[in-house]
Motif scaffolding. Structure first.
Motif, PDB file in Angstrom:
ATOM      1  N   ALA A 219       0.835  -1.203   0.000  1.00 25.07           N
ATOM      2  CA  ALA A 219       0.000   0.000   0.000  1.00 25.07           C
ATOM      3  C   ALA A 219       0.868   1.251   0.000  1.00 25.07           C
ATOM      4  N   CYS A 220       1.935   1.243   0.791  1.00 21.51           N
ATOM      5  CA  CYS A 220       2.849   2.392   0.810  1.00 21.51           C
ATOM      6  C   CYS A 220       3.495   2.595  -0.557  1.00 21.51           C
ATOM      7  N   GLN A 221       3.957   1.516  -1.159  1.00 22.79           N
ATOM      8  CA  GLN A 221       4.650   1.626  -2.436  1.00 22.79           C
ATOM      9  C   GLN A 221       3.734   2.115  -3.548  1.00 22.79           C
ATOM     10  N   SER A 222       2.444   1.792  -3.440  1.00 22.48           N
ATOM     11  CA  SER A 222       1.491   2.243  -4.460  1.00 22.48           C
ATOM     12  C   SER A 222       0.960   3.646  -4.177  1.00 22.48           C
ATOM     13  N   GLY A 223       1.331   4.214  -3.040  1.00 24.97           N
ATOM     14  CA  GLY A 223       0.870   5.538  -2.673  1.00 24.97           C
ATOM     15  C   GLY A 223      -0.506   5.574  -2.045  1.00 24.97           C
ATOM     16  N   ASP A 224      -1.030   4.401  -1.677  1.00 22.51           N
ATOM     17  CA  ASP A 224      -2.353   4.331  -1.049  1.00 22.51           C
ATOM     18  C   ASP A 224      -2.186   4.438   0.465  1.00 22.51           C
ATOM     19  N   TYR A 225      -1.987   5.657   0.928  1.00 21.15           N
ATOM     20  CA  TYR A 225      -1.690   5.833   2.347  1.00 21.15           C
ATOM     21  C   TYR A 225      -2.925   5.740   3.232  1.00 21.15           C
ATOM     22  N   ASP A 226      -4.113   5.833   2.659  1.00 26.45           N
ATOM     23  CA  ASP A 226      -5.315   5.558   3.447  1.00 26.45           C
ATOM     24  C   ASP A 226      -5.325   4.087   3.866  1.00 26.45           C
ATOM     25  N   LYS A 227      -5.079   3.212   2.904  1.00 24.52           N
ATOM     26  CA  LYS A 227      -5.022   1.775   3.213  1.00 24.52           C
ATOM     27  C   LYS A 227      -3.834   1.474   4.125  1.00 24.52           C
ATOM     28  N   ALA A 228      -2.704   2.121   3.858  1.00 23.94           N
ATOM     29  CA  ALA A 228      -1.513   1.890   4.676  1.00 23.94           C
ATOM     30  C   ALA A 228      -1.783   2.254   6.134  1.00 23.94           C
ATOM     31  N   ARG A 229      -2.480   3.366   6.361  1.00 24.89           N
ATOM     32  CA  ARG A 229      -2.799   3.760   7.741  1.00 24.89           C
ATOM     33  C   ARG A 229      -3.732   2.755   8.399  1.00 24.89           C
ATOM     34  N   GLU A 230      -4.703   2.256   7.662  1.00 21.58           N
ATOM     35  CA  GLU A 230      -5.615   1.256   8.216  1.00 21.58           C
ATOM     36  C   GLU A 230      -4.852   0.006   8.647  1.00 21.58           C
ATOM     37  N   LEU A 231      -3.952  -0.455   7.800  1.00 21.82           N
ATOM     38  CA  LEU A 231      -3.161  -1.637   8.126  1.00 21.82           C
ATOM     39  C   LEU A 231      -2.187  -1.342   9.269  1.00 21.82           C
ATOM     40  N   ASN A 232      -1.628  -0.147   9.274  1.00 21.46           N
ATOM     41  CA  ASN A 232      -0.716   0.233  10.351  1.00 21.46           C
ATOM     42  C   ASN A 232      -1.426   0.238  11.697  1.00 21.46           C
ATOM     43  N   ASP A 233      -2.687   0.696  11.700  1.00 14.27           N
ATOM     44  CA  ASP A 233      -3.453   0.715  12.951  1.00 14.27           C
ATOM     45  C   ASP A 233      -3.681  -0.697  13.481  1.00 14.27           C
ATOM     46  N   ILE A 234      -3.839  -1.664  12.579  1.00 12.52           N
ATOM     47  CA  ILE A 234      -4.009  -3.064  12.978  1.00 12.52           C
ATOM     48  C   ILE A 234      -2.696  -3.630  13.516  1.00 12.52           C
ATOM     49  N   LEU A 235      -1.603  -3.287  12.849  1.00 11.68           N
ATOM     50  CA  LEU A 235      -0.296  -3.849  13.199  1.00 11.68           C
ATOM     51  C   LEU A 235       0.366  -3.160  14.385  1.00 11.68           C
ATOM     52  N   TYR A 236       0.037  -1.900  14.624  1.00  9.65           N
ATOM     53  CA  TYR A 236       0.755  -1.102  15.610  1.00  9.65           C
ATOM     54  C   TYR A 236       0.805  -1.737  17.001  1.00  9.65           C
ATOM     55  N   PRO A 237      -0.328  -2.243  17.544  1.00  8.05           N
ATOM     56  CA  PRO A 237      -0.233  -2.889  18.866  1.00  8.05           C
ATOM     57  C   PRO A 237       0.720  -4.087  18.876  1.00  8.05           C
ATOM     58  N   LEU A 238       0.796  -4.792  17.753  1.00  4.03           N
ATOM     59  CA  LEU A 238       1.712  -5.934  17.673  1.00  4.03           C
ATOM     60  C   LEU A 238       3.160  -5.456  17.619  1.00  4.03           C
ATOM     61  N   HIS A 239       3.409  -4.387  16.843  1.00  2.00           N
ATOM     62  CA  HIS A 239       4.766  -3.813  16.826  1.00  2.00           C
ATOM     63  C   HIS A 239       5.242  -3.529  18.249  1.00  2.00           C
ATOM     64  N   LYS A 240       4.372  -2.916  19.042  1.00  2.00           N
ATOM     65  CA  LYS A 240       4.740  -2.533  20.409  1.00  2.00           C
ATOM     66  C   LYS A 240       4.865  -3.750  21.316  1.00  2.00           C
ATOM     67  N   ALA A 241       3.931  -4.704  21.179  1.00  2.00           N
ATOM     68  CA  ALA A 241       3.928  -5.873  22.060  1.00  2.00           C
ATOM     69  C   ALA A 241       5.172  -6.729  21.866  1.00  2.00           C
ATOM     70  N   LEU A 242       5.684  -6.791  20.647  1.00  2.00           N
ATOM     71  CA  LEU A 242       6.842  -7.642  20.367  1.00  2.00           C
ATOM     72  C   LEU A 242       8.127  -7.091  20.980  1.00  2.00           C
ATOM     73  N   PHE A 243       8.048  -5.856  21.505  1.00  2.00           N
ATOM     74  CA  PHE A 243       9.184  -5.287  22.242  1.00  2.00           C
ATOM     75  C   PHE A 243       8.783  -4.934  23.669  1.00  2.00           C
ATOM     76  N   SER A 244       7.750  -5.616  24.170  1.00  2.00           N
ATOM     77  CA  SER A 244       7.336  -5.395  25.555  1.00  2.00           C
ATOM     78  C   SER A 244       8.255  -6.119  26.539  1.00  2.00           C
ATOM     79  N   ASP A 245       9.143  -6.929  26.031  1.00  2.00           N
ATOM     80  CA  ASP A 245      10.218  -7.550  26.812  1.00  2.00           C
ATOM     81  C   ASP A 245      11.374  -7.757  25.849  1.00  2.00           C
ATOM     82  N   ALA A 246      12.487  -8.258  26.355  1.00  2.00           N
ATOM     83  CA  ALA A 246      13.694  -8.354  25.529  1.00  2.00           C
ATOM     84  C   ALA A 246      13.459  -9.235  24.308  1.00  2.00           C
ATOM     85  N   SER A 247      13.724  -8.670  23.143  1.00  5.13           N
ATOM     86  CA  SER A 247      13.571  -9.394  21.877  1.00  5.13           C
ATOM     87  C   SER A 247      14.736 -10.366  21.694  1.00  5.13           C
ATOM     88  N   PRO A 248      14.478 -11.584  21.148  1.00  4.88           N
ATOM     89  CA  PRO A 248      13.269 -12.026  20.458  1.00  4.88           C
ATOM     90  C   PRO A 248      12.316 -12.888  21.292  1.00  4.88           C
TER      91      PRO A 248
END
Length: 291
Positions: A219-248
């Motif tokens: 979505a980012c590469q195609s310039g569809d940032y509306d879709k990219a933001r929607e997907l980012n909102d879904i992924l964002y909690p996971l991005h944060k949770a995966l570093f809620s303790d020492a990775s990996p």
């Protein structure tokens, strides 16, 4: 040369040894789900706890299993230039597409020393190099002017930037050749990184959510940032949770939830994630409809 969602693969262990069968299955799954490249033996792959023989076997298996379907950017970093060259030589021999080389850690070289480290590697091996800047782990920082100087070397083709400083995307884009690839090394900053001119991410989250991460990058590469933001909102909690303790630790736990039987073993000094971290991961996986 590189773009899209490129997982920094975990290295599965079982009973203290490299779990080759599970790793091969992970490689296949990643490619089937849309990942555009693979990075074995990066930070998330616990490269610092692998012997050189194990390090090389993980790279070799990744190249074999990928079988040319996607590029393999082999983790070749070391605080010792000679050892980094050893990894690069092996990676070139076994067919890796490029080497990911982190800034020398622990030694704390100045900018001249950082440049000399990478310059020596390019003189000793013609495998394309991806610079990896992650000051939070290495203490050293490849400053933008040093990146610009290194980008002039013929085999330095990209940077994985985990500095967390979004303005550096513009610094690098303006100072480096147009063909120089800019890849994020921080999942939760990828939206802003791409909007600033980046071309993808070497991702931790893609281990667990490869399809969603691939769709986000597309979505980012195609310039569809509306879709990219929607997907980012879904992924964002996971991005944060995966570093809620020492990775990996959290990402291996997450993989065990997504892939039945995936081993969560870690090598000391890494230990399993806390209960609070596991709960955060569980909630993020459910929120992204991954479990």
């Amino acid at each position: 040369m590189f773009s899209g969602s490129i997982p920094a693969l975990v290295t599965p262990f079982r009973d203290g040894s490299f779990a080759e069968e599970e790793f091969r299955a992970l490689v296949d799954w990643q490619i089937e789900q849309g990942s555009s490249g693979l990075v074995p033996c990066g930070t998330t792959g616990e490269s610092s706890t692998l012997s050189n023989a194990e390090h090389h076997r993980v790279i070799e298996v990744c190249v074999e299993q990928a079988a040319g379907r996607v590029p393999v950017i082999a983790g070749c970093g070391s605080n010792d230039t000679t050892n980094a060259m050893l990894h690069l030589n092996f990676s070139r021999k076994c067919g890796a597409t490029a080497g990911l080389v982190v800034a020398p850690y622990y030694n704390r070289p100045n900018q001249e020393g950082i440049y000399a480290h990478f310059e020596a590697l390019t003189k000793g091996n013609d495998l394309p190099l991806v610079l990896y800047n992650v000051p939070a782990r290495t203490v050293t920082d490849i400053l933008p002017e040093t990146v610009a100087a290194l980008a002039k070397l013929p085999s330095v083709v990209a940077i994985k930037d985990a500095s967390g400083e979004i303005d550096r995307v513009t610094d690098h884009r303006l100072a480096c050749p147009k063909k120089f690839c800019l890849l994020s090394g921080v999942d939760e900053l990828s939206l802003a990184f791409n909007a600033s001119g980046g071309g993808g991410c070497i991702s931790v989250t893609a281990n667990v959510a490869p399809k969603l991460c691939a769709e986000f990058q597309a979505a980012c590469q195609s310039g569809d940032y509306d879709k990219a933001r929607e997907l980012n909102d879904i992924l964002y909690p996971l991005h944060k949770a995966l570093f809620s303790d020492a990775s990996p630790g959290p990402v291996k736990y997450a993989l065990s939830r997504v892939i039945d039987g995936f081993p969560t073993d870690l090598r000391l000094p890494m230990t399993p994630p806390s209960e609070a971290s596991r709960k955060a991961v569980d909630a993020a996986l459910e929120g992204a409809s991954l479990v």
